[in-house]
Design a protein around this motif. Structure first.
Motif, PDB file in Angstrom:
ATOM      1  N   ARG A 321       0.856  -1.199   0.155  1.00  0.00           N
ATOM      2  CA  ARG A 321      -0.203  -0.110   0.081  1.00  0.00           C
ATOM      3  C   ARG A 321       0.837   1.292  -0.211  1.00  0.00           C
ATOM      4  O   ARG A 321       0.990   2.235  -0.745  1.00  0.00           O
ATOM      5  CB  ARG A 321      -1.042  -0.077   1.242  1.00  0.00           C
ATOM      6  CG  ARG A 321      -1.441   1.387   1.539  1.00  0.00           C
ATOM      7  CD  ARG A 321      -2.553   1.768   0.663  1.00  0.00           C
ATOM      8  NE  ARG A 321      -3.038   3.170   0.894  1.00  0.00           N
ATOM      9  CZ  ARG A 321      -2.191   4.167   0.623  1.00  0.00           C
ATOM     10  NH1 ARG A 321      -1.076   4.298   0.033  1.00  0.00           N
ATOM     11  NH2 ARG A 321      -2.862   5.448   1.174  1.00  0.00           N
ATOM     12  N   HIS A 371      -7.547   6.225   1.163  1.00  0.00           N
ATOM     13  CA  HIS A 371      -7.776   5.827   2.710  1.00  0.00           C
ATOM     14  C   HIS A 371      -9.393   5.769   2.795  1.00  0.00           C
ATOM     15  O   HIS A 371     -10.200   6.597   2.981  1.00  0.00           O
ATOM     16  CB  HIS A 371      -7.628   6.914   3.589  1.00  0.00           C
ATOM     17  CG  HIS A 371      -6.263   7.669   3.562  1.00  0.00           C
ATOM     18  ND1 HIS A 371      -5.055   6.608   3.923  1.00  0.00           N
ATOM     19  CD2 HIS A 371      -5.635   8.634   2.728  1.00  0.00           C
ATOM     20  CE1 HIS A 371      -4.012   7.158   3.422  1.00  0.00           C
ATOM     21  NE2 HIS A 371      -4.443   8.569   2.837  1.00  0.00           N
ATOM     22  N   HIS A 378      -7.472   8.706  -3.595  1.00  0.00           N
ATOM     23  CA  HIS A 378      -6.180   9.417  -4.227  1.00  0.00           C
ATOM     24  C   HIS A 378      -6.281   8.954  -5.623  1.00  0.00           C
ATOM     25  O   HIS A 378      -5.937   7.668  -6.036  1.00  0.00           O
ATOM     26  CB  HIS A 378      -4.747   9.007  -3.644  1.00  0.00           C
ATOM     27  CG  HIS A 378      -4.622   9.345  -2.393  1.00  0.00           C
ATOM     28  ND1 HIS A 378      -4.796  10.608  -1.905  1.00  0.00           N
ATOM     29  CD2 HIS A 378      -4.028   8.627  -0.945  1.00  0.00           C
ATOM     30  CE1 HIS A 378      -4.461  10.838  -0.477  1.00  0.00           C
ATOM     31  NE2 HIS A 378      -4.056   9.750   0.003  1.00  0.00           N
ATOM     32  N   GLU A 409      -6.423  15.596   2.120  1.00  0.00           N
ATOM     33  CA  GLU A 409      -5.379  15.776   2.990  1.00  0.00           C
ATOM     34  C   GLU A 409      -3.998  16.493   2.521  1.00  0.00           C
ATOM     35  O   GLU A 409      -3.265  16.953   3.530  1.00  0.00           O
ATOM     36  CB  GLU A 409      -5.045  14.374   3.477  1.00  0.00           C
ATOM     37  CG  GLU A 409      -4.617  13.350   2.510  1.00  0.00           C
ATOM     38  CD  GLU A 409      -4.554  11.947   3.102  1.00  0.00           C
ATOM     39  OE1 GLU A 409      -3.592  11.176   2.366  1.00  0.00           O
ATOM     40  OE2 GLU A 409      -4.735  11.647   4.488  1.00  0.00           O
ATOM     41  N   HIS A 410      -3.822  16.558   1.129  1.00  0.00           N
ATOM     42  CA  HIS A 410      -2.602  17.357   0.880  1.00  0.00           C
ATOM     43  C   HIS A 410      -2.486  18.694   0.846  1.00  0.00           C
ATOM     44  O   HIS A 410      -1.575  19.228   0.898  1.00  0.00           O
ATOM     45  CB  HIS A 410      -2.290  16.604  -0.578  1.00  0.00           C
ATOM     46  CG  HIS A 410      -1.985  14.977  -0.628  1.00  0.00           C
ATOM     47  ND1 HIS A 410      -2.291  14.441  -1.860  1.00  0.00           N
ATOM     48  CD2 HIS A 410      -1.739  14.155   0.219  1.00  0.00           C
ATOM     49  CE1 HIS A 410      -1.878  13.049  -1.457  1.00  0.00           C
ATOM     50  NE2 HIS A 410      -1.745  12.988  -0.431  1.00  0.00           N
TER      51      HIS A 410
HETATM   52 ZN    ZN Z   1      -2.950   9.748   1.617  1.00  0.00          ZN
END
Ligand code: ZN
Ligand code: FAD
Ligand code: MLT
Length: 452
Positions: A321, A371, A378, A409-410
């Motif tokens: 992963r 996730h 993603h 999240e990024h």
């Molecule tokens: Zn991530």
């Protein structure tokens, strides 16, 4: 404004001449992002060693008419830490001291340049764990993780970076230092500045130190890779595990083309027969995490899965992963999307993606993982020109039509700033701009990041 003469000498007097990098080769690593999609030029790279040196450097840059790009480990994936217009990079990497690890209270005070791996190691030594973990752990720093409000593999259990912060110290554009690190667990004295700085992407101030909470270290962990017939079944399994399995700590989605890519990249054998998609799950508890996982999978009728036997096999499963980002970048420079979706909408988006992308670039390759426990996908698209924003436009608009967020999240950085006005309301954006204008009136911190 052209930076004025004497800037280098003034900065060198504060941080030492060896910590002001002017030379092209010395600057190179600080001028390109991890994916290679964003490149620029820094006028200088300054490497302060203490919060006071950060504050004095900020004042000198401000007075000298130089804008500043704060940079930690430079593992960010949205082009937010890259100087594009001759800014001064202030790199926090030298500030890598763990100031205090308090095993009693489960709190750590760390400088901004401490890496995630160092922090996790110190937490383990003190009998605790740090709640955030992800593949860039050897380089990503505390300051960068706060500035991007990083997520990672255990958000469903411990929350994102914001939830780990007890106190923060940061330098504002005028050199003033805000925040406190006294470790107060309850503190309702007005605006919560740590929350403001979490996710601020270097646009409001430079984080210099943080007091972070540690989480309980579970004595038992187990992992399994489950084969499923597609994202819909994957989501259903994760929803059911979330309800029935108290010790569920992570649930990640991998599609078959991603698994093939990573197996090839890591030169490894397939761990279970081919399926359209896979869910990698982890349980963690102080009882018997393996029995809990096996029972939960049996209860919901999972038929095809491989259970990792012991810590080494668990690590090997997780390498599959965690290796996806590397395996994708080994093929080319990806356009990366990091989106979250409301319940039940993942399959809608996934069904539309191939046609949306193919209409623009028929040879583009799409690799989706993410996730799943956080409904955070993603989406990586390979085979596009670096500056070609057409696929970005169709993908992000499709996400917005499904009611999703263009950044789970990024962060927004430079990559997604064009689409922020379609995601956040006019009132939200006006409030954000007002905060930026009052804390950084001359816009010296990270110009062009977050706001176009
Ligand atoms: Zn991530
Ligand atoms: P940088 O890249 O240096 O900077 C990121 C942003 O923060 C920039 O806008 C920069 O200006 C700002 N910044 C940096 N330091 C400071 C500071 N001290 N004060 C103020 N602003 C600052 N992210 C996730 O959320 N979840 C994941 O699972 C995940 N996995 C990843 C896996 C890989 C292989 C890679 C390469 C990246 C991954 N990331 C992930 C993205 C990235 O690692 C995180 O965003 C990380 O938090 C960035 O930390 P950094 O120190 O490298 O920050
Ligand atoms: C991950 O979850 O692995 C990361 O956020 C990195 C990526 O999106 O490639």
């Amino acid at each position: 404004l052209e930076p004025r003469e004497g800037l280098v000498e003034e900065l060198a007097a504060v941080v030492g001449p060896n910590n002001v990098l002017e030379d092209e080769h010395a600057r190179a690593d600080y001028e390109v992002d991890w994916t290679g999609r964003y490149k620029g030029r820094a006028r200088l790279v300054v490497r302060p060693g203490t919060p006071e040196e950060v504050a004095r450097s900020v004042v000198i840059c401000g007075q000298g008419g130089a804008s500043i790009v704060p940079q930690g480990g430079n593992t960010g994936l949205v082009g937010g830490a890259v100087p594009v217009n001759g800014e001064v990079v202030i790199s926090l990497r030298r500030m890598n001291r763990l100031v205090e690890v308090d095993a009693g209270s489960g709190q750590v005070v760390a400088e901004a340049g401490v890496t995630l791996a160092t922090l996790a190691g110190a937490a383990a030594q003190a009998g605790w764990r740090f709640g955030i973990d992800f593949a860039a752990r050897d380089s990503a720093t505390v300051g960068g993780m706060i500035a991007t409000n990083a997520g990672g593999l255990h958000v469903m259990r411990h929350g994102s970076m914001r939830e780990q912060i007890i106190g923060i110290e940061a330098v504002l554009a005028d050199g003033q230092v805000i925040g406190r690190l006294s470790g107060l667990l309850k503190d309702n004295t007005g605006y919560h500045l740590p929350s403001l700085l979490a996710g601020s992407e270097g646009t409001l101030g430079i984080i210099t130190r943080a007091c972070l909470k540690l989480v309980r270290r579970d004595s038992s962990r187990a992992s399994a890779l489950i084969g499923v017939d597609g994202p819909e079944q994957a989501e259903e399994i994760v929803n059911r595990l979330r309800q029935s399995c108290e010790s569920l700590a992570a649930a990640e989605l991998i599609l078959e083309n991603g698994l093939s890519l990573v197996l090839k990249h890591q030169r490894r054998e397939r761990p279970l027969p081919e399926h359209p998609a896979y869910v990698l799950v982890e349980t963690a508890s102080n009882r018997d995490a393996e029995t809990e996982l096996v029972d939960a999978l049996a209860d919901i009728g999972v038929v095809s899965a491989v259970l990792a036997a012991g810590a080494n096999e668990q690590r090997r499963l997780w390498e599959l992963r965690e290796g996806l980002t590397d395996a994708i970048s080994a093929v080319g420079v990806p356009h990366k999307f990091d989106v979250s979706l409301p319940a039940g909408r993942i399959r809608h988006l996934m069904a539309k993606l191939p046609d949306l992308v193919a209409a623009i670039e028929p040879n583009a390759v799409i690799v989706v993982f993410g996730h799943l426990g956080d409904r955070n996908l993603h989406i990586n698209v390979l085979g596009l020109g670096r500056g070609d924003g057409r696929v970005d436009d169709v993908v992000l608009r499709a996400v917005l039509r499904e009611g999703g967020s263009i950044s789970a999240e990024h962060g927004i950085g430079r990559a997604k700033r064009r689409w922020l006005p379609f995601d956040r309301s006019r009132a939200d954006l006006a409030a954000m701009r007002a905060i930026k204008a009052s804390l950084d009136p001359r816009g010296i911190f990270n110009p062009g990041v977050l706001f176009a």
